[in-house]
Design an enzyme around this catalytic site. Structure first.
Site, PDB file in Angstrom:
ATOM      1  N   LYS A 170      36.618  33.938  36.422  1.00 55.79           N
ATOM      2  CA  LYS A 170      37.295  35.227  36.610  1.00 55.79           C
ATOM      3  C   LYS A 170      38.791  34.939  36.686  1.00 55.79           C
ATOM      4  CE  LYS A 170      36.223  39.619  37.211  1.00 55.79           C
ATOM      5  NZ  LYS A 170      35.094  40.405  36.705  1.00 55.79           N
ATOM      6  N   ASP A 227      38.452  43.772  32.971  1.00 57.04           N
ATOM      7  CA  ASP A 227      37.959  44.179  34.293  1.00 57.04           C
ATOM      8  C   ASP A 227      38.905  45.310  34.707  1.00 57.04           C
ATOM      9  OD1 ASP A 227      36.005  43.351  36.566  1.00 57.04           O
ATOM     10  OD2 ASP A 227      37.896  43.510  37.613  1.00 57.04           O
TER      11      ASP A 227
END
Ligand code: NDP
Length: 448
Positions: A128, A168
């Site tokens: 991430k 995201d």
């Protein structure tokens, strides 16, 4: 140091080193409870110390983004990429641009991502990344300049077989396009280094819709498991971004009454249920609008309530789809009191630990995001395979495959989450254990 074996030992090992990283410790705590007994029952897992190694990121890249905005002023932001675990494939997970981004938030997201990716059955590791850059109110040109500066640094650390980021929060099709363009220019390579790309340059059909649609396909499976169906159910959705809007759309198409959307500033409530055309309007306009929900109020698509959340509205099903820790214990109490029987997470870790405990105490069906929102990364995996083959698959077939993957994840959760002699399914436990077994086996097979 000898291998660590019990829950307290492992948690303390992490808490003493990362005591100020509360989101990361929260995510790890949530998983350790379920996986430590499986670990202790397996000599090989212990010999390879897989739990402690799985909790720690393999690598964290930290960088400064110094860039010149469209007025010529210098701005400085922080950026990170957490490359958590690559035993099952290239690091894979989104990029988030938001002022709340810090290393703790990204470590929690990267850790969760490993479990989620393992559940899809596709060859993807977990990672991430993101930045504390706040895109709100910025011009399109500023967004482009920031994305280019961010990629100038990130490009050294990623690649189609190394690390494949996606979108995201606040990183959608526009940002992915700018990031991809900069990667291609700098590397002189047209390769599948990002997912969520435009259809014209290697993107996949159904990727945009996949997380929200996948959530509702999972809900379908949960309903079938409980001898009921979505049609006629009253559903509250939080968020008004990519995940929330596509979940609301698919639930509406399946005959549910979706009575809310929300954002960080308030709530849109429509007691009669939003129509497909209301939701499609939001999907088309939300990136261009400063507050799409307020616009919908002015178009008589619902009533806007400043600083309110959906959790006090009577409903059958709640789909939290905005952000982490958005649904607290008091919200869980209100949902239960008002008749809600199912909570499926579209966002990552939107329910606090206390809210989760309350759901299980009251035998409310609760599904963690690592299982129910895995549709987005599953489609990203399918985008990667299309890129590797220089092909583009048919949208209908991709949608069917998404449905199959969500149904399969559901069956894994049920198989591992049924408690002895009880018909209550612990989806959290099921998801944690099913994912852990795959990850741990891959780690053992590849040695230290
Ligand atoms: P978007 O940026 O498209 O939308 C985020 C939405 O959440 C916006 O409506 C935003 O409101 C709202 N929001 C943000 N912070 C808060 C807050 N503190 N309180 C209330 N609302 C808030 O993001 P996505 O829809 O892509 O992502 C939403 C969640 O789903 C995240 O947790 C993400 O990690 C997760 N997820 C996303 C996937 C994807 O494919 N996109 C895949 C799997 C998980 P505002 O505009 O006011 O900020």
């Amino acid at each position: 140091m000898k291998q660590l074996s019990n829950f307290d030992e492992i948690y303390q090992f992490l808490a003493t080193r990362f005591g100020n990283e509360k989101e990361y410790l929260q995510a790890v705590h949530e998983v350790l409870h379920d996986i430590v007994p499986i670990y202790n029952a397996n000599e090989q897992y212990k010999a390879f110390d897989v739990v402690r190694r799985l909790c720690l990121p393999e690598r964290i890249i930290y960088f400064t983004i110094s860039w010149s905005n469209s007025d010529g002023d210098v701005e400085v932001n922080q950026g990170w990429r957490v490359q958590h675990n690559s035993n099952m494939g290239p690091y894979k997970g989104g990029l988030r641009f938001h002022p709340s981004v810090n290393v703790s938030v990204l470590k929690f997201l990267a850790f969760e991502q490993c479990f989620k990716n393992a559940l899809t059955g596709l060859p993807m590791g977990g990672g991430k990344g993101g930045s504390d850059f706040n895109p709100r109110g910025r011009s399109d040109r500023d967004i482009m300049l920031f994305c280019q500066a961010f990629m100038r640094e990130l490009q050294r650390h990623i690649g189609a077989n190394t690390d494949v980021p996606a979108g995201d929060i606040n990183v959608g099709a526009r940002e992915i396009g700018y990031l991809y363009g900069e990667y291609r220019r700098l590397n002189n390579k047209f390769e599948g280094v990002l997912t969520g790309k435009g259809l014209e340059f290697g993107g996949s059909y159904v990727r945009t819709e996949a997380t929200g649609f996948g959530l509702v396909y999972f809900l379908d499976a949960v309903c079938a498991e409980h001898d009921t169906h979505i049609e006629g159910k009253t559903v509250v959705v939080s968020g008004a971004g990519n995940v929330a809007l596509h979940a609301a759309l698919k639930a509406t198409q399946k005959g549910a009454k979706v009575i809310s959307l929300s954002n960080s500033r308030g709530l849109l409530h429509n007691e009669a249920g939003l129509s497909e055309s209301d939701i499609n309007y939001a999907i088309e306009q939300h990136t261009a609008s400063d507050n799409i929900l307020r616009d919908m109020d002015s178009k008589k698509m619902g009533q806007w309530h400043e600083n309110k959340t959906p959790w006090n509205l009577p409903c059958d099903i709640a789909l939290p789809c905005a952000t982490q820790n958005e649904l607290h214990e008091t919200d869980a109490e209100a949902l239960i009191e008002n008749g809600c029987t199912m909570v499926l997470e579209g966002a990552n870790m939107p329910c606090t630990n206390k809210a989760q405990s309350l759901f299980s105490k009251h035998r409310i069906t609760y599904v963690p995001g690592k299982a129910s929102n895995a549709g987005g990364v599953a489609l990203s995996g399918l985008e990667m395979s299309q890129n590797a083959m220089f092909s583009q698959r048919d949208p209908k077939l991709l949608d069917e495959e998404l449905n199959d993957i969500m149904k399969h994840i559901h069956s894994l959760c049920v198989a591992e989450g049924k408690e002895n002699g009880d018909d209550y399914i612990n989806y959290m436990k099921g998801a944690n254990i099913a994912a852990f077994r795959r990850l741990a086996d891959a780690m053992v097979a590849q040695g230290i």
